[in-house]
Write an enzyme that holds these catalytic residues in place. Structure first.
Site, PDB file in Angstrom:
ATOM      1  N   CYS A  86     -74.794  72.219 -43.128  1.00  0.00           N
ATOM      2  CA  CYS A  86     -75.506  71.161 -43.852  1.00  0.00           C
ATOM      3  C   CYS A  86     -74.609  70.723 -44.991  1.00  0.00           C
ATOM      4  O   CYS A  86     -73.982  71.575 -45.651  1.00  0.00           O
ATOM      5  CB  CYS A  86     -76.840  71.671 -44.394  1.00  0.00           C
ATOM      6  SG  CYS A  86     -77.699  70.479 -45.465  1.00  0.00           S
ATOM      7  N   THR A  87     -74.534  69.434 -45.225  1.00  0.00           N
ATOM      8  CA  THR A  87     -73.612  68.929 -46.246  1.00  0.00           C
ATOM      9  C   THR A  87     -74.055  69.249 -47.674  1.00  0.00           C
ATOM     10  O   THR A  87     -73.289  69.030 -48.615  1.00  0.00           O
ATOM     11  CB  THR A  87     -73.414  67.412 -46.087  1.00  0.00           C
ATOM     12  OG1 THR A  87     -74.691  66.759 -46.003  1.00  0.00           O
ATOM     13  CG2 THR A  87     -72.615  67.110 -44.828  1.00  0.00           C
ATOM     14  N   HIS A  88     -75.265  69.771 -47.845  1.00  0.00           N
ATOM     15  CA  HIS A  88     -75.696  70.249 -49.165  1.00  0.00           C
ATOM     16  C   HIS A  88     -75.096  71.629 -49.474  1.00  0.00           C
ATOM     17  O   HIS A  88     -74.928  71.984 -50.644  1.00  0.00           O
ATOM     18  CB  HIS A  88     -77.219  70.392 -49.228  1.00  0.00           C
ATOM     19  CG  HIS A  88     -77.954  69.114 -49.459  1.00  0.00           C
ATOM     20  ND1 HIS A  88     -77.966  68.076 -48.553  1.00  0.00           N
ATOM     21  CD2 HIS A  88     -78.746  68.698 -50.495  1.00  0.00           C
ATOM     22  CE1 HIS A  88     -78.723  67.090 -49.015  1.00  0.00           C
ATOM     23  NE2 HIS A  88     -79.197  67.442 -50.191  1.00  0.00           N
TER      24      HIS A  88
ATOM     25  N   TYR B 271     -83.577  63.035 -42.263  1.00  0.00           N
ATOM     26  CA  TYR B 271     -83.509  62.718 -40.839  1.00  0.00           C
ATOM     27  C   TYR B 271     -83.992  63.878 -39.971  1.00  0.00           C
ATOM     28  O   TYR B 271     -84.363  63.683 -38.816  1.00  0.00           O
ATOM     29  CB  TYR B 271     -82.059  62.393 -40.448  1.00  0.00           C
ATOM     30  CG  TYR B 271     -81.616  60.972 -40.734  1.00  0.00           C
ATOM     31  CD1 TYR B 271     -82.419  60.080 -41.454  1.00  0.00           C
ATOM     32  CD2 TYR B 271     -80.378  60.517 -40.298  1.00  0.00           C
ATOM     33  CE1 TYR B 271     -82.000  58.788 -41.724  1.00  0.00           C
ATOM     34  CE2 TYR B 271     -79.944  59.226 -40.555  1.00  0.00           C
ATOM     35  CZ  TYR B 271     -80.754  58.368 -41.271  1.00  0.00           C
ATOM     36  OH  TYR B 271     -80.329  57.086 -41.518  1.00  0.00           O
ATOM     37  N   GLY B 272     -83.945  65.084 -40.526  1.00  0.00           N
ATOM     38  CA  GLY B 272     -84.272  66.273 -39.736  1.00  0.00           C
ATOM     39  C   GLY B 272     -85.667  66.265 -39.132  1.00  0.00           C
ATOM     40  O   GLY B 272     -85.918  66.891 -38.105  1.00  0.00           O
TER      41      GLY B 272
ATOM     42  N   ASP C  53     -74.809  59.026 -44.601  1.00  0.00           N
ATOM     43  CA  ASP C  53     -75.681  60.200 -44.508  1.00  0.00           C
ATOM     44  C   ASP C  53     -77.114  59.725 -44.737  1.00  0.00           C
ATOM     45  O   ASP C  53     -77.344  58.586 -45.180  1.00  0.00           O
ATOM     46  CB  ASP C  53     -75.284  61.235 -45.565  1.00  0.00           C
ATOM     47  CG  ASP C  53     -76.134  62.499 -45.517  1.00  0.00           C
ATOM     48  OD1 ASP C  53     -76.515  62.928 -44.408  1.00  0.00           O
ATOM     49  OD2 ASP C  53     -76.446  63.058 -46.589  1.00  0.00           O
ATOM     50  N   SER C  54     -78.064  60.576 -44.472  1.00  0.00           N
ATOM     51  CA  SER C  54     -79.461  60.228 -44.708  1.00  0.00           C
ATOM     52  C   SER C  54     -79.789  60.193 -46.202  1.00  0.00           C
ATOM     53  O   SER C  54     -80.806  59.632 -46.599  1.00  0.00           O
ATOM     54  CB  SER C  54     -80.388  61.232 -44.006  1.00  0.00           C
ATOM     55  OG  SER C  54     -80.157  62.541 -44.487  1.00  0.00           O
TER      56      SER C  54
ATOM     57  N   GLU D  49     -80.849  70.064 -54.630  1.00  0.00           N
ATOM     58  CA  GLU D  49     -81.183  68.791 -55.270  1.00  0.00           C
ATOM     59  C   GLU D  49     -81.879  68.996 -56.614  1.00  0.00           C
ATOM     60  O   GLU D  49     -81.843  68.118 -57.482  1.00  0.00           O
ATOM     61  CB  GLU D  49     -82.037  67.943 -54.329  1.00  0.00           C
ATOM     62  CG  GLU D  49     -81.256  67.483 -53.100  1.00  0.00           C
ATOM     63  CD  GLU D  49     -81.973  66.439 -52.273  1.00  0.00           C
ATOM     64  OE1 GLU D  49     -83.116  66.074 -52.622  1.00  0.00           O
ATOM     65  OE2 GLU D  49     -81.398  65.989 -51.280  1.00  0.00           O
TER      66      GLU D  49
ATOM     67  N   CYS E 297     -73.611  63.480 -41.701  1.00  0.00           N
ATOM     68  CA  CYS E 297     -74.985  63.978 -41.594  1.00  0.00           C
ATOM     69  C   CYS E 297     -75.074  64.799 -40.319  1.00  0.00           C
ATOM     70  O   CYS E 297     -74.709  64.313 -39.239  1.00  0.00           O
ATOM     71  CB  CYS E 297     -75.957  62.801 -41.536  1.00  0.00           C
ATOM     72  SG  CYS E 297     -77.669  63.243 -41.148  1.00  0.00           S
ATOM     73  N   ASN E 298     -75.523  66.029 -40.440  1.00  0.00           N
ATOM     74  CA  ASN E 298     -75.575  66.902 -39.274  1.00  0.00           C
ATOM     75  C   ASN E 298     -76.564  66.414 -38.231  1.00  0.00           C
ATOM     76  O   ASN E 298     -76.276  66.444 -37.032  1.00  0.00           O
ATOM     77  CB  ASN E 298     -75.913  68.330 -39.712  1.00  0.00           C
ATOM     78  CG  ASN E 298     -74.735  69.043 -40.302  1.00  0.00           C
ATOM     79  OD1 ASN E 298     -73.941  69.659 -39.614  1.00  0.00           O
ATOM     80  ND2 ASN E 298     -74.583  68.950 -41.625  1.00  0.00           N
ATOM     81  N   THR E 299     -77.737  65.944 -38.662  1.00  0.00           N
ATOM     82  CA  THR E 299     -78.745  65.472 -37.713  1.00  0.00           C
ATOM     83  C   THR E 299     -78.254  64.227 -36.984  1.00  0.00           C
ATOM     84  O   THR E 299     -78.372  64.117 -35.758  1.00  0.00           O
ATOM     85  CB  THR E 299     -80.077  65.172 -38.422  1.00  0.00           C
ATOM     86  OG1 THR E 299     -80.523  66.341 -39.109  1.00  0.00           O
ATOM     87  CG2 THR E 299     -81.138  64.750 -37.411  1.00  0.00           C
TER      88      THR E 299
END
Length: 275
Positions: free
Chosen positions: A193-195, A52-53, A20-21, A161, A83-85
């Site tokens: 989004c993975t968050h 990355y977005g 992931d980023s 975060e 990572c979605n992006t």
């Protein structure tokens, strides 16, 4: 999920690579870790280049290829783009150039959403990059006639975060972001989004019990299981698998923030210079 070569089942003890980023992909790793505790896992967080977005497609592809090369040096049997992006921009390039199966988070999430909706009204929330790419909408449209409504939620990542996953500010922010989707009477919501799995409590309060939440981490974990079984290289060891963590910058920060995302212990994080 194309691959140039098919792994020999005798190589099933090789690790699964996940990247992931930054931190969010740890929710995917956590889901895989819980479901397949005997698998060896390697995680790479590209913390030097997060997020990355805001990067161009070509740049994301370059970063993703560099990370994939690192994971291949560690002899992985499968790569999960958590990572979605990167899934939106780099997945096709990786699947063409990498010698092991590569899967991303978008297709599994889209499939789960299409299977879950009863009213054919699906909502997508994600970062601005993911929403602008329309990657989930395109994936859903390939397999379903559902209407798709999208909403960018740029404040969610910094809130998560910061550790603000269930307080007044986060709830009020969720109310604002969700209002347009609720007005469309969606019955399924993709956490794009993975968050966002860390915001399930707040999102459930805002969305109500009638809206199904699709967690991309759970969806891709099911896909991993299918792929391991199909290719015959699930780790059949009875021993608990190992977990390794690598980053491109600031391992101490990763260890501190990463603990919010990963269900296991992060004892050691190693910095790697991909250049």
């Amino acid at each position: 999920m194309r691959a140039k070569t098919k792994l020999n089942p005798k190589q099933n003890k090789k690790p699964i690579g996940i990247f992931d980023s930054g931190f969010g992909g740890l929710t995917v790793m956590s889901a895989i870790y819980k479901k397949f505790p005997n698998e060896n896992l390697i995680y790479f967080g590209d913390t030097a280049h997060v997020p990355y977005g805001s990067k161009s497609k070509d740049t994301v592809i370059k970063f993703s290829k560099d990370i994939a090369a690192f994971l291949l040096k560690n002899d992985v049997k499968l790569i999960v783009v958590a990572c979605n992006t990167a899934s939106a921009f780099a997945l096709p390039a990786l699947q063409k150039s990498v010698s092991v199966p590569v899967i991303g988070v978008i297709e599994p999430g889209a499939e789960s959403a299409a299977a879950s909706t009863k009213t054919n009204k699906i909502g997508i929330i994600g970062t601005e990059g993911t929403i602008n790419s329309r990657s989930y909408a395109k994936a859903i449209k390939k397999i379903s006639k559902a209407y798709v409504f999208e909403q960018a939620c740029p404040l969610f990542v910094p809130l998560v975060e910061e550790g603000w996953t269930d307080n007044k500010i986060t709830s009020e922010t969720a109310d604002v972001y969700m209002a347009p989707l609720i007005a469309k009477k969606i019955d399924t919501l993709v956490l794009g989004c993975t968050h966002y799995p860390l915001l399930k409590t707040v999102l459930r309060k805002t969305a109500g019990d009638k809206i199904t939440l699709i967690d991309s981490a759970d969806a891709i974990t099911m896909k991993v299981g299918t792929l391991l079984a199909k290719n015959g290289f699930a780790n059949d060891s009875k021993k608990k698998g190992s977990v390794s963590f690598y980053v491109s910058d600031n391992p101490e920060k990763f260890k501190k923030i990463g603990a919010k995302f990963f269900s296991g212990k992060i004892n050691k994080v190693k910095k790697i210079d991909l250049e």
